[in-house]
Design an enzyme around this catalytic site. Structure first.
Site, PDB file in Angstrom:
ATOM      1  N   PHE A 189       0.847  -1.202   0.000  1.00 53.17           N
ATOM      2  CA  PHE A 189       0.000   0.000   0.000  1.00 53.17           C
ATOM      3  C   PHE A 189       0.882   1.253   0.000  1.00 53.17           C
ATOM      4  O   PHE A 189       0.731   2.154  -0.818  1.00 53.17           O
ATOM      5  CB  PHE A 189      -0.905  -0.040   1.242  1.00 53.17           C
ATOM      6  CG  PHE A 189      -1.843   1.119   1.387  1.00 53.17           C
ATOM      7  CD1 PHE A 189      -3.045   1.144   0.693  1.00 53.17           C
ATOM      8  CD2 PHE A 189      -1.532   2.183   2.229  1.00 53.17           C
ATOM      9  CE1 PHE A 189      -3.922   2.214   0.832  1.00 53.17           C
ATOM     10  CE2 PHE A 189      -2.408   3.257   2.365  1.00 53.17           C
ATOM     11  CZ  PHE A 189      -3.600   3.274   1.668  1.00 53.17           C
ATOM     12  N   GLY A 211      14.176  18.358  19.652  1.00 55.31           N
ATOM     13  CA  GLY A 211      15.004  17.162  19.846  1.00 55.31           C
ATOM     14  C   GLY A 211      15.651  16.642  18.589  1.00 55.31           C
ATOM     15  O   GLY A 211      16.865  16.600  18.470  1.00 55.31           O
ATOM     16  N   HIS A 265       7.366  17.726  26.488  1.00 51.37           N
ATOM     17  CA  HIS A 265       6.919  18.183  25.174  1.00 51.37           C
ATOM     18  C   HIS A 265       5.662  17.431  24.785  1.00 51.37           C
ATOM     19  O   HIS A 265       5.561  16.232  24.988  1.00 51.37           O
ATOM     20  CB  HIS A 265       8.020  17.944  24.127  1.00 51.37           C
ATOM     21  CG  HIS A 265       7.505  18.017  22.723  1.00 51.37           C
ATOM     22  ND1 HIS A 265       7.126  19.204  22.144  1.00 51.37           N
ATOM     23  CD2 HIS A 265       7.261  17.052  21.800  1.00 51.37           C
ATOM     24  CE1 HIS A 265       6.688  18.957  20.909  1.00 51.37           C
ATOM     25  NE2 HIS A 265       6.758  17.663  20.680  1.00 51.37           N
ATOM     26  N   HIS A 322       5.190  20.584  10.225  1.00 51.68           N
ATOM     27  CA  HIS A 322       4.592  19.536   9.390  1.00 51.68           C
ATOM     28  C   HIS A 322       4.615  19.887   7.912  1.00 51.68           C
ATOM     29  O   HIS A 322       4.293  19.054   7.080  1.00 51.68           O
ATOM     30  CB  HIS A 322       3.158  19.251   9.843  1.00 51.68           C
ATOM     31  CG  HIS A 322       3.107  18.797  11.269  1.00 51.68           C
ATOM     32  ND1 HIS A 322       2.992  19.687  12.309  1.00 51.68           N
ATOM     33  CD2 HIS A 322       3.223  17.575  11.824  1.00 51.68           C
ATOM     34  CE1 HIS A 322       3.015  19.018  13.452  1.00 51.68           C
ATOM     35  NE2 HIS A 322       3.157  17.735  13.180  1.00 51.68           N
ATOM     36  N   CYS A 379       7.487  20.859  17.036  1.00 52.22           N
ATOM     37  CA  CYS A 379       7.816  19.449  17.265  1.00 52.22           C
ATOM     38  C   CYS A 379       9.226  19.212  16.726  1.00 52.22           C
ATOM     39  O   CYS A 379       9.894  20.152  16.291  1.00 52.22           O
ATOM     40  CB  CYS A 379       6.781  18.579  16.545  1.00 52.22           C
ATOM     41  SG  CYS A 379       6.900  16.819  16.963  1.00 52.22           S
TER      42      CYS A 379
HETATM   43  C1  MET Z   1       6.264  13.392  18.467  1.00 54.43           C
HETATM   44  S1  MET Z   1       7.163  14.353  19.598  1.00 54.43           S
HETATM   45  C2  MET Z   1       8.783  14.224  19.040  1.00 54.43           C
HETATM   46  C3  MET Z   1       9.776  14.625  20.059  1.00 54.43           C
HETATM   47  C4  MET Z   1      11.173  14.192  19.785  1.00 54.43           C
HETATM   48  N1  MET Z   1      12.060  14.620  20.819  1.00 54.43           N
HETATM   49  C5  MET Z   1      11.631  14.741  18.450  1.00 54.43           C
HETATM   50  O1  MET Z   1      12.080  15.818  18.391  1.00 54.43           O
HETATM   51  O2  MET Z   1      11.531  14.108  17.438  1.00 54.43           O
HETATM   52 ZN   LIG Z   2       6.243  16.469  19.039  1.00 52.60          ZN
END
Ligand code: MET
Ligand SMILES: [Zn+2]
Length: 720
Positions: A17, A399, A608, A661, A693
């Site tokens: 898929f 991160g 986070h 995103h 994120c």
């Molecule tokens: C889905 S949260 C992700 C946090 C992680 N420390 C990153 O930066 O990828």
């Molecule tokens: Zn995140």
């Protein structure tokens, strides 16, 4: 005894898929090849069903997501071509994505934008019902509307009636002979008004002269008897995740309808004790016309155990989707008196497996002090500032840094045994050193090491911890074509040795700026794994928390001053029914507090969160007693800020100013807008500047300019 199953994974054993659709996006697969490939995949799926069960729905296949397909069918969006279709899935014009109930599957959210909805049947570019007569799969009108957004309450009742009428005319027009209606939203806590709307709208199904079966799952239905009064031929109920509530209600229901008894778990991998389940089914059969089926769709599980790389003791204790079909079959056989295969199937189930007395004792010995930091926040804040000396509006990232083609290639080489550990370590150190240099140049205040050694934030820890197994190729779709491999928490969890200290300490050795130690929290590890069920989840959470607590101690010994514990799944893991929230958040919060309770007061603890709306759970979040939270905000706009205001939030907070995103690089002004809105509510001394994120899915070409803007914004703010 009849058997039934639904929701079998569409992914395919070789992730066909994903490969087909991504191939199409990359121009390597033509539209014709895509369509044919997906049809073949659907055929394979159907033959898998056929091997094990008497009946199943037709037309479950999608090119991306069911909610989107339903929105297209009802004319909420238009897509004339596949390009149009995929534009609604990804890129700038994509619909918002959110978690499907309390699972880790994300669906595309249809948006009515506050307008009075108008529906019309459209032939979608992917016509899932082409050539189908029997048992056509449809998302029920109620679930479709309930999970959409921007539908005003005043329009809901009429919209439901209208959409149901339209669905009925669609069913007639298509000439279906029977229908499978998926209606999981009926397990939510609904108001009297909502139940009335459902009753009125669904009464229209009595016009149809064909069997329509309505399926509910993920929890109990608060008014199960009402469903049995509606003009459906059969009702599907979840008897696995219902806390006994469905079963209790069935006790006083008299009906001649079919009861689709969901007795095989679609959300966890443990083998069903098919003989015991057969006893339950026999009992139900005394009163009801029972069909044995799965509880919850099977797409939450990997496709098949075939080729899974699991320890052999574990192999005989688990079942993936295909094996769940087999279990449905074995239960039916046992009910009919043939128990032999069932007995063999469960012979490897062994509850003494994976236990660890030492860990159990450690959890057993915990007292209330183990869940408290010794020094209150305001004092900690001063101590931390003395150590860290951060400027106003400190800047940081979440991160991960870009996981480039090269990073993934080298990591795979190492994992496959084609690169020795020393060379791999040198490579990772090189990547960390580059990341530190880039952060120095950008002028960020708090650094990260970049997470280059991690495939996935849960799987990485699963590989390091005792009591958790990884599956090798147990892929599950988390959204669209995106897959992950949930690990299996099969026993008591213990940390054998430091898991992340080497990389973080190396990063710290390269700079005078503080580097954050980066950990995944207990709730998220649990939420994105399959968890053993005979050990209370709360205990599993505390075991993981103890491992993290020990890791933090090692960080402190290595001179690390800031630790971040990611809990992105804390909202998603909350039960569907709010009446169970206190019970859940009690252990969720305590597990976080347990991680931090012996950290020095001058160690700054961050958490986070992302992927969800957090407004509703703010009262719980503040109980976690962290020092700093970074939270996704650029998509949820101002709502979250209001929520912080309501709880009188006194901690430091980094509201995401960059929606990572999309590849779009926001300008200083765009980021500033988010900050200015927030500063009306949050004192500037408490404000951090960071992205939404981690940056692992972004490219350096986007990361560097965006972070430059982010740092410039902080500089401007400091001068005002
Ligand atoms: C889905 S949260 C992700 C946090 C992680 N420390 C990153 O930066 O990828
Ligand atoms: Zn995140």
């Amino acid at each position: 005894m009849k058997t039934y199953a639904y929701g079998f994974p569409r992914l395919g054993k070789q992730r066909e898929f994903k490969k087909l659709i991504e191939g199409y996006w990359n121009g390597k697969v033509t539209e014709e090849e895509l369509r044919q490939g997906i049809r073949n995949l659907d055929e394979t799926r159907k033959s898998t069903y056929t091997r094990h069960v008497s009946s199943y729905p037709q037309g479950e296949m999608t090119l991306y997501d069911h909610m989107l397909d339903t929105a297209l069918l009802y004319g909420v969006y238009r897509a004339e071509t596949l390009e149009d279709y995929f534009r609604l899935c990804r890129g700038k014009e994509a619909l918002e994505m959110t978690k499907w109930f309390n699972t880790n599957y994300h669906y595309l959210v249809p948006d009515f934008e506050g307008k009075k909805p108008e529906f019309s049947i459209q032939t979608p570019v992917w016509d899932r019902h082409e050539g189908i007569e029997e048992n056509a799969y449809l998302i029920a009108p109620f679930t479709f509307l309930k999970l959409s957004k921007g539908l005003k309450r005043e329009y809901f009742g009429d919209a439901l009636k209208e959409l149901t009428a339209l669905t009925i005319s669609y069913i007639r027009e298509k000439g279906f002979k029977s229908v499978h209606l998926d209606d999981p939203a009926l397990v939510m806590e609904l108001t009297d008004e909502e139940w009335n709307w459902v009753k009125e709208a669904y009464a229209q199904f009595s016009d149809l002269n064909m069997p329509v079966n309505l399926f509910t799952y993920y929890d109990s239905v608060d008014r199960l008897s009402l469903l049995f009064e509606l003009p459906f031929a059969g009702i599907g109920v979840d008897l696995v995740h219902d806390r006994g509530e469905n079963l209790k209600q069935l006790g006083s229901i008299r009906t001649n309808k079919v009861l689709f008894a969901g007795v095989v778990d679609g959300r966890n991998v443990w083998r069903n004790n098919v003989l015991k389940t057969a006893e339950l089914v026999k009992k139900l059969s005394e009163k009801f016309n029972v069909v044995v089926t799965n509880a919850a769709p099977l797409f939450h599980l990997p496709v098949s155990l075939e080729g899974a790389t699991l320890p052999s003791e574990l192999l005989e204790k688990v079942a993936f989707a295909e094996e769940k079909l087999k279990e449905i079959n074995l239960i039916a056989k046992a009910v009919s008196g043939d128990e032999s295969e069932g007995r063999e199937w469960i012979s490897g189930i062994d509850l003494s497996f994976g236990l660890n007395e030492k860990v159990k004792e450690r959890v057993g010995a915990l007292s209330s002090e183990d869940f408290e930091r010794k020094v209150p926040y305001q004092e900690r804040k001063k101590l931390q500032q003395e150590v860290l000396r951060l400027p106003l509006f400190p800047t940081t990232t979440i991160g991960s840094f870009p996981q480039t083609e090269e990073v993934r290639r080298v990591r795979l080489l190492y994992r496959k045994g084609n690169l020795d550990a020393d060379s791999y370590e040198i490579f990772i150190k090189g990547e960390i050193a580059k990341a530190i240099e880039i952060q120095e140049e950008l002028g960020l205040d708090v650094f990260v090491h970049g997470e280059f050694e991690r495939t996935d934030m849960v799987e990485f820890f699963a590989e390091k911890l005792e009591g958790i197994a990884t599956t090798g190729n147990g892929w599950v779709i988390s959204y669209g074509t995106r897959c992950y491999r949930p690990p299996i928490i099969y026993g008591d969890v213990e940390r054998k040795e430091p898991m992340t200290v080497k990389e973080i300490a190396f990063a710290q050795s390269l700079t005078d700026k503080p580097v954050k130690g980066m950990l995944t929290g207990p709730v998220t590890i649990i939420a994105w794994s399959f968890v053993r069920e005979d050990i209370p989840t709360k205990e599993v959470a505390y075991q993981i928390a103890l491992a993290i607590k020990d890791e933090i101690k090692d960080y402190e010994d290595a001179g690390i001053k800031i630790v971040q514990i990611d809990e992105p799944a804390i909202r998603e893991k909350a039960p569907i029914k709010k009446r169970y929230w206190n019970e859940y958040f009690d252990w969720a919060i305590k597990s976080f507090r347990l991680c931090c309770s012996s950290a020095k007061p001058e160690t700054q603890i961050h958490t986070h969160m992302c992927y969800s709306e957090f407004g509703e759970i703010m009262d719980y979040i503040v109980e976690m007693d962290f020092d700093v939270i970074s939270i996704e905000a650029s998509r949820s706009k101002g709502d979250i800020i209001e929520a912080f205001e309501k709880v009188n939030f006194d901690r430091q907070i980094g509201l995401g100013v960059w929606d990572i995103h999309s590849p779009y690089v926001p300008s200083v002004e765009e980021m500033r807008e988010i900050v200015e809105r927030a500063l009306k509510v949050i004192p500037k001394e408490n404000f951090w500047i960071n992205p939404d994120c981690g940056l692992k899915t972004r490219r350096w070409e986007e990361v560097i300019p965006a972070l430059k803007n982010l740092v410039n914004l902080a500089k401007e703010l400091r001068n005002e």
